[in-house]
Design an enzyme around this catalytic site. Structure first.
Site, PDB file in Angstrom:
ATOM      1  N   LYS A 136       5.062  -3.428   2.015  1.00  0.00           N
ATOM      2  CA  LYS A 136       4.610  -2.825   0.754  1.00  0.00           C
ATOM      3  C   LYS A 136       3.343  -3.499   0.246  1.00  0.00           C
ATOM      4  CE  LYS A 136       8.390  -3.633  -1.663  1.00  0.00           C
ATOM      5  NZ  LYS A 136       9.136  -4.450  -0.675  1.00  0.00           N
ATOM      6  N   ARG A 180      13.110  -1.675  -9.062  1.00  0.00           N
ATOM      7  CA  ARG A 180      13.991  -2.274  -8.067  1.00  0.00           C
ATOM      8  C   ARG A 180      15.453  -2.056  -8.416  1.00  0.00           C
ATOM      9  NH1 ARG A 180      10.387  -6.478  -5.831  1.00  0.00           N
ATOM     10  NH2 ARG A 180      11.384  -7.591  -4.117  1.00  0.00           N
TER      11      ARG A 180
HETATM   12  P1  AMP Z   1       8.401  -9.498  -3.992  1.00  0.00           P
HETATM   13  O1  AMP Z   1       7.120 -10.259  -3.976  1.00  0.00           O
HETATM   14  O2  AMP Z   1       8.241  -8.062  -4.412  1.00  0.00           O
HETATM   15  O3  AMP Z   1       9.187  -9.630  -2.700  1.00  0.00           O
HETATM   16  O4  AMP Z   1       9.314 -10.170  -5.133  1.00  0.00           O
HETATM   17  C1  AMP Z   1       9.690 -11.531  -5.054  1.00  0.00           C
HETATM   18  C2  AMP Z   1      10.847 -11.797  -6.009  1.00  0.00           C
HETATM   19  O5  AMP Z   1      10.446 -11.507  -7.353  1.00  0.00           O
HETATM   20  C3  AMP Z   1      12.090 -10.940  -5.801  1.00  0.00           C
HETATM   21  O6  AMP Z   1      12.934 -11.477  -4.779  1.00  0.00           O
HETATM   22  C4  AMP Z   1      12.736 -10.993  -7.172  1.00  0.00           C
HETATM   23  O7  AMP Z   1      13.366 -12.237  -7.410  1.00  0.00           O
HETATM   24  C5  AMP Z   1      11.521 -10.920  -8.098  1.00  0.00           C
HETATM   25  N1  AMP Z   1      11.149  -9.523  -8.442  1.00  0.00           N
HETATM   26  C6  AMP Z   1       9.996  -8.876  -8.098  1.00  0.00           C
HETATM   27  N2  AMP Z   1       9.979  -7.629  -8.601  1.00  0.00           N
HETATM   28  C7  AMP Z   1      11.146  -7.483  -9.259  1.00  0.00           C
HETATM   29  C8  AMP Z   1      11.741  -6.411  -9.998  1.00  0.00           C
HETATM   30  N3  AMP Z   1      11.120  -5.219 -10.130  1.00  0.00           N
HETATM   31  N4  AMP Z   1      12.967  -6.620 -10.548  1.00  0.00           N
HETATM   32  C9  AMP Z   1      13.592  -7.790 -10.423  1.00  0.00           C
HETATM   33  N5  AMP Z   1      13.113  -8.842  -9.757  1.00  0.00           N
HETATM   34  C10 AMP Z   1      11.886  -8.701  -9.173  1.00  0.00           C
END
Ligand code: AMP
Length: 222
Positions: A13, A88
């Site tokens: 993504k 999410r």
């Molecule tokens: P990502 O960089 O998108 O993989 O996000 C890293 C971490 O940030 C995730 O594992 C969650 O702990 C937190 N996170 C990111 N986006 C969300 C969201 N929309 N809702 C809840 N937690 C989020």
């Protein structure tokens, strides 16, 4: 044009939303990046978020909704946005619907990058970014042209994400299947979901996304 990219951690993504941002001149909104910034600030909230992320869990909906609201309301998202990592949960999706309605905006594409869990572990284990400009790399799939030097800014300082450690990745995948995968039927039932094979190599996925978006809404998939 407003786009959501859906898919588990490691699906691509972040990488693909950078291409889409540049090609279609959109604002890229990565909630993961925003949270990592907030962790760096060292505030009380930042420290709470740090603990949640380190566990591979999701940050509560109310925090996430407040964070994204500022980015898509008013002038901020006026040229269109690409959402990477939001929504999410079903609660976040419903809140997004409300925000968009209030703003008189619509979602044009909800695109799922389909990948299997085994491939995700390998992808996540190998990824890293430039510590200066944030450009993304991978030990196997996307090495810098000159070893050890960022293609974009020339820096030799690279970093790996804390939550990309094997033990945390498993938890992030569980959170995806339990909390985020229900968004697929949510958007599919409304005729909005398109899917792209995220197992292909990076340029191939980019060109599939380009084709899908350029051909417009007539290519809705089941
Ligand atoms: P990502 O960089 O998108 O993989 O996000 C890293 C971490 O940030 C995730 O594992 C969650 O702990 C937190 N996170 C990111 N986006 C969300 C969201 N929309 N809702 C809840 N937690 C989020």
């Amino acid at each position: 044009m407003n786009i959501i990219l859906l898919g588990p951690p490691g699906a691509g993504k972040g990488t693909q939303s950078e291409y889409l941002r540049d090609t279609f001149r959109l604002t890229k909104l990565s909630t993961g990046d925003m949270l990592r910034e907030s962790v760096k600030s060292g505030t009380e909230l930042g420290n709470e978020i740090k603990e949640i992320m380190a566990k591979g869990a999701l940050v509560p909906d109310d925090i996430m909704i407040a964070l994204i609201r500022d980015c898509i309301t008013g002038d901020a998202g006026k040229n269109g946005f690409i959402l990477d990592g939001f929504p999410r949960t079903l609660g976040q999706a419903a809140a997004l619907d409300e925000m968009l309605e209030e703003e008189g905006k619509e979602l044009d594409f909800v695109i799922e990058l389909q990948v299997d869990d085994k491939a995700l572990i390998e992808r996540i284990a190998g990824r890293y970014t430039c510590g200066e400009c944030g450009a993304g790399y991978h030990d196997t799939f996307k090495r810098p042209v000159t070893d050890g030097q960022c293609d974009v800014c020339g820096s030799k300082n690279f970093k790996r994400r804390e939550d990309d450690k094997a033990e945390t990745v498993g938890k992030r995948l569980v959170a995806y299947h339990e909390m985020t995968a229900p968004l697929l039927p949510y958007y599919r039932d409304r005729g909005m979901l398109r899917s792209v094979d995220g197992m292909a190599d990076i340029p191939h996925v980019t060109s599939e996304l380009n084709a899908l978006i350029s051909n417009g809404k007539s290519r809705a998939a089941g």
